[in-house]
Write a protein that holds these residues in place. Structure first.
Motif, short mmCIF file in Angstrom:
data_model
loop_
_atom_site.label_atom_id
_atom_site.label_comp_id
_atom_site.label_asym_id
_atom_site.label_seq_id
_atom_site.Cartn_x
_atom_site.Cartn_y
_atom_site.Cartn_z
N VAL A 1 4.31 -46.87 -10.45
CA VAL A 1 4.91 -45.58 -10.09
C VAL A 1 6.40 -45.78 -9.88
O VAL A 1 6.82 -46.59 -9.05
CB VAL A 1 4.27 -45.00 -8.82
N THR A 2 7.21 -45.03 -10.64
CA THR A 2 8.66 -45.07 -10.51
C THR A 2 9.14 -43.64 -10.26
O THR A 2 9.21 -42.83 -11.18
CB THR A 2 9.33 -45.63 -11.78
N LEU A 3 9.44 -43.34 -9.00
CA LEU A 3 9.82 -41.97 -8.63
C LEU A 3 11.31 -41.71 -8.80
O LEU A 3 11.76 -40.57 -8.66
CB LEU A 3 9.40 -41.68 -7.19
N ASN A 4 12.09 -42.74 -9.09
CA ASN A 4 13.53 -42.56 -9.32
C ASN A 4 13.98 -43.48 -10.45
O ASN A 4 14.75 -44.41 -10.25
CB ASN A 4 14.31 -42.88 -8.03
N PRO A 5 13.48 -43.20 -11.67
CA PRO A 5 13.80 -44.08 -12.81
C PRO A 5 15.25 -43.92 -13.25
O PRO A 5 15.98 -43.07 -12.73
CB PRO A 5 12.83 -43.60 -13.90
N ALA A 6 15.65 -44.72 -14.21
CA ALA A 6 17.04 -44.70 -14.67
C ALA A 6 17.15 -45.24 -16.08
O ALA A 6 16.28 -45.97 -16.55
CB ALA A 6 17.90 -45.56 -13.73
N ILE A 7 18.22 -44.87 -16.72
CA ILE A 7 18.67 -45.62 -17.89
C ILE A 7 19.55 -46.74 -17.36
O ILE A 7 20.58 -46.50 -16.72
CB ILE A 7 19.47 -44.73 -18.86
N ASP A 8 19.12 -47.97 -17.56
CA ASP A 8 19.88 -49.13 -17.10
C ASP A 8 20.82 -49.59 -18.21
O ASP A 8 20.38 -49.93 -19.31
CB ASP A 8 18.94 -50.28 -16.73
N VAL A 9 22.10 -49.60 -17.89
CA VAL A 9 23.12 -50.04 -18.84
C VAL A 9 23.68 -51.37 -18.34
O VAL A 9 24.07 -51.49 -17.18
CB VAL A 9 24.26 -49.01 -18.97
N ARG A 10 23.69 -52.37 -19.21
CA ARG A 10 24.25 -53.68 -18.85
C ARG A 10 25.48 -53.95 -19.69
O ARG A 10 25.44 -53.92 -20.92
CB ARG A 10 23.21 -54.79 -19.06
N TYR A 11 26.60 -54.20 -19.02
CA TYR A 11 27.84 -54.59 -19.67
C TYR A 11 28.10 -56.07 -19.40
O TYR A 11 28.13 -56.49 -18.25
CB TYR A 11 29.04 -53.80 -19.12
N ASN A 12 28.31 -56.84 -20.46
CA ASN A 12 28.81 -58.20 -20.31
C ASN A 12 30.30 -58.18 -20.62
O ASN A 12 30.71 -57.72 -21.71
CB ASN A 12 28.10 -59.16 -21.27
N VAL A 13 31.11 -58.63 -19.67
CA VAL A 13 32.57 -58.62 -19.83
C VAL A 13 33.12 -60.00 -19.51
O VAL A 13 32.42 -60.86 -18.96
CB VAL A 13 33.23 -57.55 -18.92
N GLU A 14 34.39 -60.18 -19.83
CA GLU A 14 35.08 -61.41 -19.47
C GLU A 14 36.31 -61.06 -18.66
O GLU A 14 37.09 -60.19 -19.04
CB GLU A 14 35.48 -62.20 -20.73
N ASN A 15 36.45 -61.72 -17.51
CA ASN A 15 37.63 -61.54 -16.66
C ASN A 15 37.84 -60.07 -16.28
O ASN A 15 38.88 -59.48 -16.56
CB ASN A 15 38.89 -62.10 -17.34
N MET A 16 36.82 -59.47 -15.66
CA MET A 16 36.91 -58.08 -15.25
C MET A 16 38.08 -57.86 -14.29
O MET A 16 38.27 -58.62 -13.34
CB MET A 16 35.60 -57.63 -14.58
N ARG A 17 38.86 -56.81 -14.55
CA ARG A 17 40.03 -56.50 -13.73
C ARG A 17 39.91 -55.07 -13.22
O ARG A 17 39.80 -54.12 -14.01
CB ARG A 17 41.31 -56.67 -14.55
N LEU A 18 39.95 -54.91 -11.90
CA LEU A 18 39.87 -53.59 -11.31
C LEU A 18 41.15 -52.80 -11.59
O LEU A 18 42.26 -53.35 -11.56
CB LEU A 18 39.66 -53.70 -9.79
N GLY A 19 40.99 -51.53 -11.88
CA GLY A 19 42.15 -50.67 -12.14
C GLY A 19 42.74 -50.81 -13.51
O GLY A 19 43.82 -50.26 -13.79
N GLU A 20 42.10 -51.58 -14.39
CA GLU A 20 42.59 -51.79 -15.75
C GLU A 20 41.48 -51.52 -16.76
O GLU A 20 40.31 -51.37 -16.40
CB GLU A 20 43.11 -53.22 -15.93
N VAL A 21 41.86 -51.47 -18.04
CA VAL A 21 40.87 -51.29 -19.10
C VAL A 21 40.11 -52.60 -19.29
O VAL A 21 40.72 -53.67 -19.41
CB VAL A 21 41.55 -50.89 -20.42
N ASN A 22 38.78 -52.53 -19.30
CA ASN A 22 37.94 -53.70 -19.53
C ASN A 22 37.05 -53.42 -20.74
O ASN A 22 36.35 -52.40 -20.77
CB ASN A 22 37.05 -53.98 -18.31
N ARG A 23 37.09 -54.29 -21.71
CA ARG A 23 36.28 -54.10 -22.92
C ARG A 23 35.03 -54.96 -22.83
O ARG A 23 35.09 -56.12 -22.42
CB ARG A 23 37.08 -54.41 -24.17
N THR A 24 33.91 -54.39 -23.24
CA THR A 24 32.65 -55.11 -23.14
C THR A 24 32.49 -56.09 -24.31
O THR A 24 32.90 -55.81 -25.43
CB THR A 24 31.47 -54.13 -23.14
N LYS A 25 31.89 -57.23 -24.01
CA LYS A 25 31.52 -58.18 -25.06
C LYS A 25 30.14 -57.85 -25.60
O LYS A 25 29.81 -58.16 -26.75
CB LYS A 25 31.52 -59.60 -24.49
N TYR A 26 29.32 -57.23 -24.74
CA TYR A 26 27.94 -56.90 -25.14
C TYR A 26 27.47 -55.75 -24.25
O TYR A 26 27.86 -55.65 -23.09
CB TYR A 26 27.02 -58.11 -24.96
#
Length: 311
Positions: free
Chosen positions: A7-32
């Motif tokens: 039973v899953t009463l609060n399901p979701a679409i789970d999105v996984r981003y793999n990134v390199e050197n994540m920087r807050l406040g800047e553009v981050n491009r996903t590797k996968y």
């Protein structure tokens, strides 16, 4: 082999981003990027399916994301029967950067109504009456339905002699305990949250678990992160530990543990052996890139290395 209902009463679409050197406040491009049907109960369903178990997933979905969610379940060959509503199913994002310890998550909330929940109860009881041996209720609740939503589910299962495994937290866990499920699975932090206590050692955890057992819950499993897990009931206390492994993604490891326990019980394994399988599944999941997933070859290698001792 017994039938398992998740039973899953609060399901979701789970999105996984793999990134390199994540920087807050800047553009981050996903590797996968990867998108899957998510929610704790869905992870349980996926792993039980990979183990070869008989499992049906149910819960509440809605909107365009709900339709995407159901299509993803079907692609994963997870049997399902969900109540569809007009409210949009949420999206949750996990960002994995090898240079950052842990996983950065962004979790949406989603809406529901008491009327939707009542319709779901009708579906749920019908599914129970079609032949279910174990129910796994996992995760948070939709906004708009009561914090005691699991209570009715547990009570209906108990009426029919069906084992109910509850994996939730906060007030919904406190409420759910009142209906005496077969097993609950808080981690140490969640147990501290609902009891208001700070635990300094295993003995203190065991003592609190026994207080919960005295209230009617049959089994309390407490996950301890890298230190393994405890399984306590009125007769025995088990401590499980796992070997050092290369960790890739711990998200879904608790759900994989529940899946292993439920599957083990469904094929008449002892509680100890089901616990061992659960810990092996959780460990294997942590070694995978994909959330809520195992690899049979890795599992077979890990299983004999899980140590279970009686305390």
């Amino acid at each position: 082999m017994g039938n398992i209902l998740t039973v899953t009463l609060n399901p979701a679409i789970d999105v996984r981003y793999n990134v390199e050197n994540m920087r807050l406040g800047e553009v981050n491009r996903t590797k996968y990027i990867e998108k899957n049907a998510g929610g704790k109960g869905i992870n349980v369903s996926r792993v039980i399916t990979q183990l070869g178990g008989n499992v049906l997933a149910t819960g509440i979905v809605g909107g365009f994301t709900g339709k995407l969610f159901l299509s993803k379940l079907n692609l994963d060959n997870i049997k399902n029967d969900f109540l569809e509503t007009n409210y949009e199913t949420r999206t949750c994002i996990a960002v994995i950067d090898n240079n950052i310890k842990g996983v950065t998550e962004f979790l949406e909330s989603a809406e529901g109504t008491p009327e939707d929940y009542q319709k779901f109860i009708e579906k749920y009881t019908s599914l129970l009456d079609n032949g279910v041996d174990i129910v796994c209720g996992s995760g948070s609740l939709l906004k708009g339905i009561g914090k005691d939503a699991y209570n009715i589910l547990i009570a209906e299962a108990n009426k029919r002699g069906i084992k109910f495994i509850l994996d939730t937290s906060g007030e919904s866990l406190v409420k759910g305990i009142e209906e005496k499920p077969f097993l609950i699975k808080p981690n140490q932090e969640e147990l501290e949250d609902i009891t208001g206590k700070k635990f300094n050692n295993v003995n203190e955890l065991v003592d609190t678990a026994k207080e919960i057992i005295n209230s009617g819950v049959e089994n309390v499993m407490i996950t301890l992160g890298g230190d393994g897990a405890l399984l306590i009931n009125k007769d025995v206390v088990y401590k499980a530990t796992f070997p050092p492994v290369k960790i890739k993604n711990t998200v879904g490891s608790g759900d994989s543990t529940i899946a292993g326990i439920a599957y083990g019980l469904s094929v008449n394994k002892s509680l100890e052996d089901s616990f061992r399988l659960g810990i092996a599944c959780g460990t294997t999941n942590a070694m995978m890139d994909k959330t809520g997933s195992i690899d049979q070859e890795v599992l077979e290698e890990i299983l004999p290395k899980i140590k279970i001792e009686k305390l």
